[in-house]
Design a protein around this motif. Structure first.
Motif, PDB file in Angstrom:
ATOM      1  N   VAL A 149     -23.180  37.347  25.858  1.00 16.97           N
ATOM      2  CA  VAL A 149     -22.315  38.450  25.448  1.00 16.97           C
ATOM      3  C   VAL A 149     -20.845  38.046  25.497  1.00 16.97           C
ATOM      4  N   ALA A 150     -20.448  37.338  26.562  1.00 19.00           N
ATOM      5  CA  ALA A 150     -19.045  36.939  26.695  1.00 19.00           C
ATOM      6  C   ALA A 150     -18.630  35.997  25.572  1.00 19.00           C
ATOM      7  N   GLN A 151     -19.495  35.050  25.231  1.00 22.36           N
ATOM      8  CA  GLN A 151     -19.192  34.140  24.123  1.00 22.36           C
ATOM      9  C   GLN A 151     -18.993  34.929  22.832  1.00 22.36           C
ATOM     10  N   ARG A 152     -19.908  35.846  22.581  1.00 18.97           N
ATOM     11  CA  ARG A 152     -19.832  36.654  21.364  1.00 18.97           C
ATOM     12  C   ARG A 152     -18.550  37.476  21.338  1.00 18.97           C
ATOM     13  N   ASN A 153     -18.195  38.091  22.468  1.00 16.20           N
ATOM     14  CA  ASN A 153     -17.019  38.947  22.511  1.00 16.20           C
ATOM     15  C   ASN A 153     -15.726  38.170  22.304  1.00 16.20           C
ATOM     16  N   VAL A 154     -15.610  37.024  22.948  1.00 15.80           N
ATOM     17  CA  VAL A 154     -14.390  36.221  22.815  1.00 15.80           C
ATOM     18  C   VAL A 154     -14.235  35.749  21.363  1.00 15.80           C
ATOM     19  N   ALA A 155     -15.314  35.301  20.751  1.00 17.50           N
ATOM     20  CA  ALA A 155     -15.242  34.888  19.348  1.00 17.50           C
ATOM     21  C   ALA A 155     -14.843  36.061  18.458  1.00 17.50           C
ATOM     22  N   HIS A 156     -15.410  37.219  18.755  1.00 17.83           N
ATOM     23  CA  HIS A 156     -15.105  38.419  17.980  1.00 17.83           C
ATOM     24  C   HIS A 156     -13.612  38.733  18.033  1.00 17.83           C
ATOM     25  N   TYR A 157     -13.038  38.708  19.226  1.00 19.93           N
ATOM     26  CA  TYR A 157     -11.620  39.017  19.366  1.00 19.93           C
ATOM     27  C   TYR A 157     -10.736  37.955  18.706  1.00 19.93           C
ATOM     28  N   LEU A 158     -11.084  36.699  18.882  1.00 23.57           N
ATOM     29  CA  LEU A 158     -10.247  35.631  18.323  1.00 23.57           C
ATOM     30  C   LEU A 158     -10.242  35.630  16.801  1.00 23.57           C
ATOM     31  N   ASN A 159     -11.226  36.267  16.184  1.00 26.63           N
ATOM     32  CA  ASN A 159     -11.260  36.377  14.725  1.00 26.63           C
ATOM     33  C   ASN A 159     -10.541  37.619  14.201  1.00 26.63           C
ATOM     34  N   ASP A 160      -9.969  38.407  15.111  1.00 28.73           N
ATOM     35  CA  ASP A 160      -9.205  39.605  14.755  1.00 28.73           C
ATOM     36  C   ASP A 160      -7.721  39.226  14.715  1.00 28.73           C
ATOM     37  N   ALA A 161      -7.094  39.372  13.560  1.00 27.50           N
ATOM     38  CA  ALA A 161      -5.704  38.924  13.394  1.00 27.50           C
ATOM     39  C   ALA A 161      -4.749  39.600  14.373  1.00 27.50           C
ATOM     40  N   LYS A 162      -4.950  40.881  14.647  1.00 25.99           N
ATOM     41  CA  LYS A 162      -4.060  41.590  15.569  1.00 25.99           C
ATOM     42  C   LYS A 162      -4.222  41.072  16.995  1.00 25.99           C
ATOM     43  N   ARG A 194      -5.310  38.097  17.724  1.00 23.86           N
ATOM     44  CA  ARG A 194      -4.838  36.711  17.700  1.00 23.86           C
ATOM     45  C   ARG A 194      -3.322  36.632  17.888  1.00 23.86           C
ATOM     46  N   ALA A 195      -2.594  37.581  17.323  1.00 26.15           N
ATOM     47  CA  ALA A 195      -1.144  37.596  17.496  1.00 26.15           C
ATOM     48  C   ALA A 195      -0.781  37.774  18.974  1.00 26.15           C
ATOM     49  N   LEU A 196      -1.467  38.691  19.640  1.00 24.08           N
ATOM     50  CA  LEU A 196      -1.241  38.890  21.078  1.00 24.08           C
ATOM     51  C   LEU A 196      -1.645  37.651  21.865  1.00 24.08           C
ATOM     52  N   PHE A 197      -2.777  37.096  21.505  1.00 22.53           N
ATOM     53  CA  PHE A 197      -3.276  35.896  22.173  1.00 22.53           C
ATOM     54  C   PHE A 197      -2.268  34.751  22.070  1.00 22.53           C
ATOM     55  N   ASN A 198      -1.744  34.530  20.882  1.00 21.98           N
ATOM     56  CA  ASN A 198      -0.786  33.433  20.672  1.00 21.98           C
ATOM     57  C   ASN A 198       0.473  33.627  21.520  1.00 21.98           C
ATOM     58  N   GLU A 199       0.935  34.860  21.583  1.00 14.61           N
ATOM     59  CA  GLU A 199       2.132  35.151  22.385  1.00 14.61           C
ATOM     60  C   GLU A 199       1.857  34.896  23.870  1.00 14.61           C
ATOM     61  N   ALA A 200       0.712  35.351  24.326  1.00  9.07           N
ATOM     62  CA  ALA A 200       0.341  35.152  25.733  1.00  9.07           C
ATOM     63  C   ALA A 200       0.124  33.668  26.037  1.00  9.07           C
ATOM     64  N   ARG A 201      -0.547  32.985  25.145  1.00  9.55           N
ATOM     65  CA  ARG A 201      -0.798  31.547  25.317  1.00  9.55           C
ATOM     66  C   ARG A 201       0.499  30.759  25.406  1.00  9.55           C
TER      67      ARG A 201
END
Length: 423
Positions: free
Chosen positions: A283-296, A298-305
Motif C-alpha cells: 500500500v505504501a509503495q502504491r500511495n507514494v507513486a500515486h502522489y509523486l505522479n500528481d503535479a500539485k 510534486r511541486a510541494l515535494f520539490n520545494e521540500a526536497r
C-alpha cells in the motif's frame, strides 16, 4: 542510448536468480541485529544512541521526566514540521479515496488458505521468541518514534545521519517533515474492513509482550489495539523511508530497506503478523507513486526536497554526494546482506502457492519510484528493471489483479542495485 539499453537488457536476462530462494528465519534475524547497537561499528552504534536520546527528548518536551501518557500525545512540533506551509498550499491528499484503493489492493487477504494463516502465526511466534535483546530494544524505539523521523537517520550512514539529526531538531527540514508525515495514508479503514485479531490475542498463543526498558523505561509490556491487518506502523515507516529515499536518492537502497526493517520491528514485538507488514509495504509503495505522479503534490515535494538537501549540506559541511558516501563497516545499511534481508521481508518465507502464473505488468507511472535514483534511464528501462528483479509469482497477497501482482512482487532495492551497477 541504444547501446546502453542493449547492455542493460543483456544484464537483466541474467538477473538475480537468488530471488527464488527463501532466506531462513535465523539468517534474517542475524542480519536484522546488524543494524542495532550490536553492529560492528562504534560510530554507527553512537548514532543509534544519539537517535534514542533525541527521540526521548522530543517525547518528553518540557516535562521533567518522560511518562507513558506523553506517548499518546506525541507528534512533531512547530519546530520540526512546517505545518503552516503545508496548510497554506491547500493540497488535498484525498485520504478516503486512497484508503479505499488500499483496501482493494489487499483484498486477496480474505481468501488466503489456512496453511498460510497458520504459518503466518507460527512465523511471528518464532521471530518474537528468538529476537535478541538489542533487536527488541530497536523495535521499541521504532514503535514509540512513529510520530517522528528520527529513525531514518541510521540508514543515512553515520556522517549524513548526524547532519540529519542536527537539522531536524533545528527545524531546518520543516517542509519535508510536514509533507512526509501528511503523506501517510491511515490504515484505520482497512483494519476495520479486514477485522483481523492481533497475534497476542489468538487463543493458545505464546507471544511474549516486550517490556519497555528503552524509551519510557517503566517495564510496561508493549502492546497495541485495533485490528492487525494491515500494519499502521509499517505503513508509516515505509512511507517515510520511501519519500526520504526520493529526496536523497544517494541513499535510496538503504532508506527503502530501513522501511522494511521498521516493519520487521512490529513482528519482533509480537503485535503484527508478517502478512500485516507485507500488506503495508504494498500500500505504501502504491500511495507514494500515486502522489509523486500528481503535479500539485510534486511541486510541494520539490520545494521540500530542495530545502532538505540544502540544510543537510550546510550541517554536513560538504556536498550531499560526499556526505552520503558508503562508509564500509560503519554503514551497515549498505551491507549487501541487507538486500538479502529485504528479500526475506517480501515473503517472510510464507508458502508460495502453485498454479497459473501471470506475467507482470507495471502500472502506469509506477516507475516514478526509480526516477530520482536512476535518472539516466528511460521509463521503459526502469520498467524493465522492475519486472526482471520482481519476486517470483504465487506468494501471499499477490492476488489476481495486475496491481496486486505488481505491488506485492516489486523489489525496489534489487531493481535499483541492478540498474545502478549495470550502467
Amino acid at each position: 542510448m541504444k547501446l546502453q539499453f542493449t547492455l542493460l537488457t543483456s544484464a537483466l536476462l541474467l538477473a538475480l536468480p537468488v530471488l527464488a530462494k527463501d532466506v531462513p528465519l535465523s539468517q534474517a534475524a542475524d542480519i536484522a541485529s546488524s543494524v542495532t547497537p550490536a553492529s560492528a561499528s562504534p560510530s554507527f552504534n553512537a548514532l543509534e544512541s544519539q537517535v534514542l536520546t533525541q527521540l526521548r527528548d522530543a517525547l518528553k518536551g518540557d516535562a521533567a521526566t518522560l511518562t507513558r501518557d506523553q506517548l499518546e500525545k506525541a507528534k512533531q512540533n512547530k519546530t520540526h514540521a512546517d505545518k503552516a506551509w503545508l496548510k497554506a498550499s491547500g493540497y488535498d491528499f484525498r485520504v478516503k479515496e486512497n484508503q479505499q484503493a488500499g483496501i482493494e489492493l489487499l483484498s486477496a487477504f480474505s481468501t488466503l488458505p489456512e496453511t498460510v494463516i497458520n504459518e503466518n502465526l507460527k512465523t511471528v511466534t518464532d521471530i518474537n521468541r528468538d529476537a535478541s535483546q538489542l533487536t527488541r530494544h530497536q523495535a521499541l524505539a521504532d514503535a514509540e518514534g512513529i510520530s517522528y523521523l528520527y529513525f531514518l537517520s541510521d540508514a543515512l550512514g553515520p556522517r549524513l545521519g548526524k547532519a540529519f539529526l542536527a537539522a531536524y531538531d533545528k527545524g531546518e527540514l520543516g517542509k519535508a517533515a510536514a509533507l512526509i508525515k501528511a503523506s501517510e495514508v491511515s490504515t484505520g479503514e482497512a483494519k476495520k474492513h479486514f477485522n483481523n485479531p492481533r497475534p497476542f490475542l489468538i487463543q493458545g498463543n505464546t507471544i511474549h509482550l516486550v517490556p519497555d526498558d528503552v524509551v519510557v523505561k517503566d517495564n510496561h509490556p508493549y502492546t497495541a489495539d485495533g485490528g492487525s491487518f494491515p500494519s499502521g506502523h509499517t505503513n508509516t515507516g515505509y512511507t517515510d523511508a520511501l519519500l526520504m529515499a526520493e529526496m536523497i536518492p544517494e541513499r535510496f537502497d538503504a532508506l527503502v530497506t530501513r522501511g522494511a526493517r521498521y516493519g520487521y520491528s512490529r513482528i519482533v514485538l509480537g503485535v503484527h503478523y508478517p502478512l500485516d507488514v507485507m500488506g503495508s509495504r504494498m500500500v505504501a509503495q502504491r500511495n507514494v507513486a500515486h502522489y509523486l505522479n500528481d503535479a500539485k503534490y510534486r511541486a510541494l515535494f520539490n520545494e521540500a526536497r530542495d530545502q532538505l538537501r540544502t540544510a543537510l549540506e550546510k550541517e554536513c559541511g560538504a556536498t550531499l554526494a560526499e556526505c552520503a558516501k558508503t562508509d564500509g563497516k560503519n554503514d551497515p545499511y549498505r551491507d549487501p546482506a541487507m538486500q538479502t534481508f529485504y528479500r526475506f521481508t517480501m515473503t517472510y518465507d510464507l508458502p508460495q502457492q502453485k498454479g497459473e502464473r501471470q506475467s507482470l505488468k507495471v502500472p502506469e507511472g509506477a516507475d516514478v519510484l526509480l526516477e530520482a535514483a536512476l535518472p539516466n534511464l528511460s521509463t521503459a528501462q526502469r520498467q524493465a528493471l522492475m519486472v526482471k528483479t520482481a519476486l517470483p509469482a504465487g506468494y501471499p497477497l499477490s492476488g489476481t489483479t495486475p496491481d496486486q501482482q505488481f505491488w506485492q512482487r516489486l523489489n525496489l532495492p534489487a531493481a535499483y542495485a541492478l540498474g545502478h551497477h549495470t550502467l
